[in-house]
Design a protein around this motif. Sequence first.
Motif, PDB file in Angstrom:
ATOM      1  N   ARG A 115       0.828  -1.208   0.000  1.00 20.96           N
ATOM      2  CA  ARG A 115       0.000   0.000   0.000  1.00 20.96           C
ATOM      3  C   ARG A 115       0.862   1.258   0.000  1.00 20.96           C
ATOM      4  O   ARG A 115       0.615   2.206  -0.768  1.00 20.96           O
ATOM      5  CB  ARG A 115      -0.911  -0.009   1.229  1.00 20.96           C
ATOM      6  CG  ARG A 115      -1.866   1.181   1.299  1.00 20.96           C
ATOM      7  CD  ARG A 115      -2.698   1.133   2.577  1.00 20.96           C
ATOM      8  NE  ARG A 115      -3.681   2.214   2.573  1.00 20.96           N
ATOM      9  CZ  ARG A 115      -3.413   3.457   2.937  1.00 20.96           C
ATOM     10  NH1 ARG A 115      -2.191   3.785   3.339  1.00 20.96           N
ATOM     11  NH2 ARG A 115      -4.359   4.389   2.893  1.00 20.96           N
ATOM     12  N   GLU A 116       1.879   1.281   0.836  1.00 19.30           N
ATOM     13  CA  GLU A 116       2.704   2.485   0.928  1.00 19.30           C
ATOM     14  C   GLU A 116       3.586   2.665  -0.297  1.00 19.30           C
ATOM     15  O   GLU A 116       3.792   3.789  -0.772  1.00 19.30           O
ATOM     16  CB  GLU A 116       3.562   2.434   2.206  1.00 19.30           C
ATOM     17  CG  GLU A 116       2.749   2.468   3.487  1.00 19.30           C
ATOM     18  CD  GLU A 116       1.855   3.703   3.556  1.00 19.30           C
ATOM     19  OE1 GLU A 116       2.372   4.826   3.469  1.00 19.30           O
ATOM     20  OE2 GLU A 116       0.623   3.523   3.676  1.00 19.30           O
ATOM     21  N   ARG A 119       1.507   4.151  -2.986  1.00 21.18           N
ATOM     22  CA  ARG A 119       1.261   5.563  -2.694  1.00 21.18           C
ATOM     23  C   ARG A 119       2.471   6.418  -3.036  1.00 21.18           C
ATOM     24  O   ARG A 119       2.336   7.592  -3.385  1.00 21.18           O
ATOM     25  CB  ARG A 119       0.911   5.753  -1.212  1.00 21.18           C
ATOM     26  CG  ARG A 119      -0.468   5.209  -0.838  1.00 21.18           C
ATOM     27  CD  ARG A 119      -0.749   5.422   0.638  1.00 21.18           C
ATOM     28  NE  ARG A 119      -0.791   6.841   0.948  1.00 21.18           N
ATOM     29  CZ  ARG A 119      -0.111   7.418   1.934  1.00 21.18           C
ATOM     30  NH1 ARG A 119       0.696   6.706   2.697  1.00 21.18           N
ATOM     31  NH2 ARG A 119      -0.223   8.707   2.160  1.00 21.18           N
ATOM     32  N   ASP A 177      -3.984   2.670   7.467  1.00 24.54           N
ATOM     33  CA  ASP A 177      -3.623   3.984   6.952  1.00 24.54           C
ATOM     34  C   ASP A 177      -2.948   4.794   8.053  1.00 24.54           C
ATOM     35  O   ASP A 177      -3.584   5.153   9.046  1.00 24.54           O
ATOM     36  CB  ASP A 177      -4.881   4.711   6.471  1.00 24.54           C
ATOM     37  CG  ASP A 177      -4.576   6.015   5.753  1.00 24.54           C
ATOM     38  OD1 ASP A 177      -3.445   6.527   5.899  1.00 24.54           O
ATOM     39  OD2 ASP A 177      -5.467   6.517   5.049  1.00 24.54           O
ATOM     40  N   ARG A 190       3.306  -0.752  10.327  1.00 22.56           N
ATOM     41  CA  ARG A 190       2.712   0.317   9.501  1.00 22.56           C
ATOM     42  C   ARG A 190       3.701   1.469   9.329  1.00 22.56           C
ATOM     43  O   ARG A 190       3.856   2.018   8.222  1.00 22.56           O
ATOM     44  CB  ARG A 190       1.429   0.795  10.179  1.00 22.56           C
ATOM     45  CG  ARG A 190       0.650   1.851   9.412  1.00 22.56           C
ATOM     46  CD  ARG A 190      -0.634   2.159  10.168  1.00 22.56           C
ATOM     47  NE  ARG A 190      -0.367   2.657  11.508  1.00 22.56           N
ATOM     48  CZ  ARG A 190      -1.120   2.391  12.582  1.00 22.56           C
ATOM     49  NH1 ARG A 190      -2.191   1.632  12.472  1.00 22.56           N
ATOM     50  NH2 ARG A 190      -0.804   2.888  13.760  1.00 22.56           N
ATOM     51  N   HIS A 239       5.435   2.764   5.880  1.00 19.90           N
ATOM     52  CA  HIS A 239       5.339   4.164   5.459  1.00 19.90           C
ATOM     53  C   HIS A 239       6.714   4.740   5.142  1.00 19.90           C
ATOM     54  O   HIS A 239       6.876   5.541   4.212  1.00 19.90           O
ATOM     55  CB  HIS A 239       4.634   4.981   6.534  1.00 19.90           C
ATOM     56  CG  HIS A 239       4.400   6.413   6.151  1.00 19.90           C
ATOM     57  ND1 HIS A 239       3.582   6.783   5.102  1.00 19.90           N
ATOM     58  CD2 HIS A 239       4.897   7.568   6.667  1.00 19.90           C
ATOM     59  CE1 HIS A 239       3.563   8.103   4.993  1.00 19.90           C
ATOM     60  NE2 HIS A 239       4.352   8.586   5.935  1.00 19.90           N
ATOM     61  N   ILE A 297       8.370   4.876   1.558  1.00 18.56           N
ATOM     62  CA  ILE A 297       8.132   5.938   0.585  1.00 18.56           C
ATOM     63  C   ILE A 297       9.342   6.855   0.486  1.00 18.56           C
ATOM     64  O   ILE A 297       9.716   7.330  -0.606  1.00 18.56           O
ATOM     65  CB  ILE A 297       6.880   6.750   0.963  1.00 18.56           C
ATOM     66  CG1 ILE A 297       5.628   5.876   0.850  1.00 18.56           C
ATOM     67  CG2 ILE A 297       6.736   7.987   0.083  1.00 18.56           C
ATOM     68  CD1 ILE A 297       4.364   6.576   1.286  1.00 18.56           C
TER      69      ILE A 297
END
Length: 418
Positions: free
Chosen positions: A20-21, A24, A62, A407, A411, A414
Amino acid sequence: MAGRTVAVVGGGASGVLATRELLRGGDRVALIEPDEPGGGLAYGTARPWHLLNSRAGAMSADPGDPGHFARWAGCSTAEFRPRAEYGRYLRDVFGTLSGVEVIQERATGLSAHGVALESGREVRADEVVVATGNPAAAQPAARPDHPDYIPDPWRPGVLDAIPSDVPVLLVGAGLTAIDVVLTLTADGRRDAPITAVSRRGQLPLAHTPLPAPPFAPPLDARHTLRDLVRIVRAEAEKAGDWRAVVDGLRPNIDQIWGSLTNEEQEQFLRHLARPWECHRHRMAPSVGATIDALREEGRFEVRAGGIRSMTAPPPGGLLVELEAGVQWFGAVVNCAGPGRLPAAAGSFAGSLLDAGHARVGPHGLGLDIDPDGRLIGADGKAREGLWLIGPLRRGAQWETTAVPEIRAQAHALIDRCK
């Protein structure tokens, strides 16, 4: 460096959060996972009575929206939801992602241009994220090769096959043992007792129904392990509820762990790790109440000590020599926590060690990493483009097995090349 192709190995919580990250951040992702993404051992094998041991407010996928999971589940942030439901949430989160290629095969190691698969194919990638979850469980030294010894309680059907009228021994007294007790007693038909044995004989403690605001004790890197223990105990006594102090320590645990000398870390592992785990990784209140009731009824007991031997008598079952003497059990279930590396490394992590792409981290708890999360190879050098997130960071870091920390690690991917 955005727009690169990244192979994520592992499709449990760590892999889903990493994917997911990365998306993104503008990367292309190939997720390599033989099973359906979003399950993993923790959530894919859970039964309805297995609850998360963290409140819903801590479990958002998130990092910018703490209430995401609670809204999805239609619950308050203080609730403890079923683990199977959280698995559905992760699969739902994964299903909303676009730009990810799912490769349902088993990764066997790194290749010249990416990741090698069991089929012989290669997934070409500029970078690789290792997100394979916990090491394999430790096994008792007396482990027998016998059908009544269950080395993996998460294998489908193995607990259902245990007769309800035979005594059962659990090796270990942590959260896995709690899950097994709940499964063995779920239908109310079990007549024979369940015994858990562990070195200290300590069960996880329970959360309170409502959370207390966390309180961070005044600690810094100059404190010795002895200082830390003294301060934490004093602050917990002043706070009135030790949970507030334990939860307040959590954001600083990795800094505290890194400030300890190697000798102090070893002392912690020998003498304090289990008490800390009992206080840190707690049962949901309803689970704690169920376990208390089973103990009061004499249906579940916990003993301190180890297993000296296990032998198989001709009629079946196992004769187990405990510190209190020899006792017959119809089944022995291994509920121990993660084992030490390299022996407990999974197949993919083991391939990285064998090829020199990684080395065993401090105390054998995981793989070694640099401060940014790159794997360190056998030559002592960080491997560019080879990242690690999740439980296999244990040792280099301490707080790395729960969703909030994983999480945050996801993150950080990124910004990995900035």
